[in-house]
Design a protein around this motif. Structure first.
Motif: not given
Length: 260
Positions: A141-151, A183-188, A192-195
């Motif tokens: 299934r497709p995944i995407a990162p967040t669009d979170a700001p710095l704060g 470390l590989a999982w951190r990037l993933c 997927e937007g978990q972090f």
């Protein structure tokens, strides 16, 4: 030359087989020892997975180079058009402790760019995949990162990265630090937007980040060296000068906040 999609299929099948091997050792007190020279621990499972992956992948693609954390360095890879970049078990300390956060990181580089990638966590039944021309997927299934700001951003990194001298004016921005062993999982997890971001100010081994960097990029994040430059793989040193992975807005804000 096989298409990246064909290489991805090969990597995915090999990663699943690697997971089956690793699970035979997991939580069964595998033999473990320190490699010395600050290289960290290794277990009999790391070596068993490495041997199986090398046998399978080299047989399928005999003209590809080979770079793995658990194999002797082979300079011939530098002349290969494509090269496997492999971490048989990423997060070995977690594996030894019986945690389920270890992964298998498999990638193919074409020149200095990654064109196919798999990060597989067998104990969690998670498989992240991407090709250079396709989407990033988690279990199909497709995944995407967040669009979170710095704060308030949640950043995966180690404790020392929050020391004030790493940040402009000695001011650590208002971000929250968390950690995962692989470390590989951190990037993933960023992909997927978990972090919101993953950061390493230390030089990183290529096998730790090659697969995850492509997955993050194809998901829509920016994955660069710590100074914002493009990551380049299958280098003679086999290292990248740190990493910064985040959605485009946060990536720029973190880059601006870091001391140069």
């Amino acid at each position: 030359m096989p298409a990246p999609e064909d290489d991805l299929k090969l990597l995915t099948e090999a990663a699943e087989d690697a997971g089956a091997i690793a699970m035979r050792y997991w939580r069964r007190d595998p033999k473990a020892w320190d490699k010395g020279g600050d290289a960290g621990p290794v277990t009999e499972a790391d070596l068993a997975v490495n041997d199986a992956l090398q046998a399978r992948l080299a047989a399928a693609r005999p003209d590809y180079g080979w770079l793995s954390e658990e194999s002797e360095a082979d300079a011939a890879r530098l002349d290969a058009y494509r090269c496997f970049i492999i971490d048989p078990i990423d997060g070995t300390r977690a594996f030894i402790d019986g945690q389920d956060s270890f992964s298998h990181s498999l990638a193919v580089a074409e020149g200095d760019r990654i064109v196919a990638a798999v990060v597989h966590l067998p104990a969690r039944k998670l498989t992240y995949t991407a090709t250079a021309g396709g989407p990033a997927l988690l279990n199909g299934r497709p995944i995407a990162p967040t669009d979170a700001p710095l704060g308030g951003a949640r950043v995966l990194t180690y404790r020392a990265a929050f020391e004030p001298h790493h940040w402009k004016g000695g001011h650590v921005p208002p971000i929250r630090r968390e950690f995962r062993s692989s470390l590989a999982w951190r990037l993933c997890l960023v992909a997927e937007g978990q972090f919101d971001a993953a950061l390493s100010l230390r030089a990183a081994w290529e096998w730790d980040i090659a697969a995850g960097s492509l997955i993050a990029e194809r998901a829509g994040a920016l994955a660069t060296e710590r100074g914002g430059g493009r990551m380049r793989f299958n280098s003679a040193r086999a290292m990248v000068e740190g990493m910064l992975v985040a959605g485009p807005r946060l990536h720029g804000q973190l880059l601006d906040a870091l001391a140069r």
